[in-house]
Write an enzyme that holds these catalytic residues in place. Structure first.
Site, PDB file in Angstrom:
ATOM      1  N   ASP A 279     110.041 169.809  54.390  1.00  0.00           N
ATOM      2  CA  ASP A 279     111.007 170.660  54.990  1.00  0.00           C
ATOM      3  C   ASP A 279     110.812 171.868  54.804  1.00  0.00           C
ATOM      4  O   ASP A 279     110.120 172.512  53.995  1.00  0.00           O
ATOM      5  CB  ASP A 279     112.393 170.098  54.008  1.00  0.00           C
ATOM      6  CG  ASP A 279     113.862 170.280  55.146  1.00  0.00           C
ATOM      7  OD1 ASP A 279     113.671 171.088  55.925  1.00  0.00           O
ATOM      8  OD2 ASP A 279     114.711 170.034  54.612  1.00  0.00           O
ATOM      9  N   TYR A 280     111.455 172.544  55.761  1.00  0.00           N
ATOM     10  CA  TYR A 280     110.885 174.210  55.836  1.00  0.00           C
ATOM     11  C   TYR A 280     111.129 174.955  54.379  1.00  0.00           C
ATOM     12  O   TYR A 280     112.035 174.881  53.727  1.00  0.00           O
ATOM     13  CB  TYR A 280     111.766 174.929  56.750  1.00  0.00           C
ATOM     14  CG  TYR A 280     111.521 174.560  58.321  1.00  0.00           C
ATOM     15  CD1 TYR A 280     110.733 173.544  58.758  1.00  0.00           C
ATOM     16  CD2 TYR A 280     112.089 175.603  59.298  1.00  0.00           C
ATOM     17  CE1 TYR A 280     110.549 173.696  59.914  1.00  0.00           C
ATOM     18  CE2 TYR A 280     111.596 175.291  60.563  1.00  0.00           C
ATOM     19  CZ  TYR A 280     110.809 174.350  60.881  1.00  0.00           C
ATOM     20  OH  TYR A 280     110.621 174.018  62.130  1.00  0.00           O
TER      21      TYR A 280
END
Length: 337
Positions: A279-280
């Site tokens: 995830d970012y």
């Protein structure tokens, strides 16, 4: 099919044999599409600087910049990026372009569909599969390869601010909708399909106090029977080819550093054969949010050894910090391979 797989395996082994450490690690990272533009156009100068060793992924060519205002322009830029990678880098390896597509392809000119919670209320997996087949066709037209969806979080706290992204509170309904979503998005084959990315692995919708990224407190049996079940269905029934970790920790272990989740269960028990994307910014969060790593170098080692293959949305920990970790023998090059 067997001969094709063998040919691919031979090609991969040949590439690995010829790649420098920097070129290998570049394949574990991503570059935002907007970073390769100048005045809304593809910049060869920026590409020569940022893509000199190749790259694993390109982040959101269509949906990540206000300069890309039409499908035609998105396709043109995607083609220019791939042409540069194939013709102007030493090994000529093209990149995977990923985009967001939770309630439709998130880009100018694409169709907007109801949010996931609305689709769940139909109790109609066939409808979901038809919707995601449309999303797949629209994404393929502009050169995308991967969609960062579906959200398979089981939400049990109405205070959590992302309820509308989910298919609700029932793991069986979520699993049915998730399988349909993955099948519609991935399509019949890789040439026509978009790689689906079930997220957020795992139990993201059951955070302490309903706060995003907060710790999750859940017994092991409940974790498996409720929160892991939709992901297991997406992997085993729909053959999802990617997966994204969650931000939080479970029992003090961040999901981004959990070998138990990302390797033992996902790959060992379920037979997952795809790749895990972060995830970012979740890898750097191991040191600046969870504080289980001393620096980016240690965060990179923890995440990669746990089972995160690609760092999104941009090169941060899986860049110079990871190169230094290999050189200092904090992680073996065999893990990079």
């Amino acid at each position: 099919m067997a001969n094709m797989i063998t040919d691919i395996d031979v090609k991969v082994r040949d590439l690995l044999r010829r790649m420098t450490l920097e070129e290998k690690i570049a394949q574990l990272g991503s570059i935002p599409g907007r970073n390769l533009l100048e005045d809304g156009k593809f910049s060869r100068e920026k590409a020569e600087q940022l893509l000199k060793n190749g790259i694993g992924q390109i982040t959101r060519v269509s949906g990540g910049t206000h300069d890309v205002t039409s499908p035609e322009k998105a396709a043109l830029i995607a083609n220019e990026i791939q042409r540069f990678l194939k013709e102007e880098t030493r090994l000529g390896i093209p990149a995977i372009i990923h985009e967001e597509c939770l309630s439709g392809f998130m880009a100018y000119g694409a169709t907007v569909f109801p949010q996931a919670i609305g689709l769940a209320s139909t109790w109609n997996p066939d409808l979901v599969e038809r919707i995601t087949a449309t999303i797949r066709r629209q994404m393929r037209l502009v050169g995308a390869h991967q969609g960062l969806s579906p959200v398979l979080d089981v939400v049990r706290d109405p205070r959590w601010g992302r309820n509308e992204e989910t298919f609700g509170e029932d793991p069986y309904l979520i699993a049915c909708m998730g399988v349909a979503y993955v099948r519609g998005l991935q399509g019949p084959n890789f040439k026509e399909g978009i790689i689906a990315t079930p997220k957020h692995f795992a139990a993201h919708g059951f955070s302490e106090g309903g706060r995003n990224r907060a710790p999750v407190h859940v017994p092991l049996r409940e974790l498996r029977e409720v929160y892991l079940f939709p992901f297991e269905a997406a992997v085993k029934e729909a053959n999802a080819w990617s997966l994204m970790n969650a931000y939080h920790d479970i029992d003090g272990v961040p999901c981004a550093a959990s070998r138990h989740l990302l390797t033992d269960i996902l790959r060992g028990e379920w037979g997952f054969r795809g790749y895990v994307v972060s995830d970012y910014f979740s890898i750097r969060m191991l040191y600046d949010f969870h504080h289980v790593a001393a620096d980016k170098k240690e965060a990179a080692v923890q995440a990669l050894e746990a089972g995160i293959d690609i760092e999104l949305p941009s090169i941060d920990c899986y860049g110079e910090p990871l190169i230094q970790a290999v050189k200092e023998e904090k992680i073996s090059e065999a893990v990079i391979d």
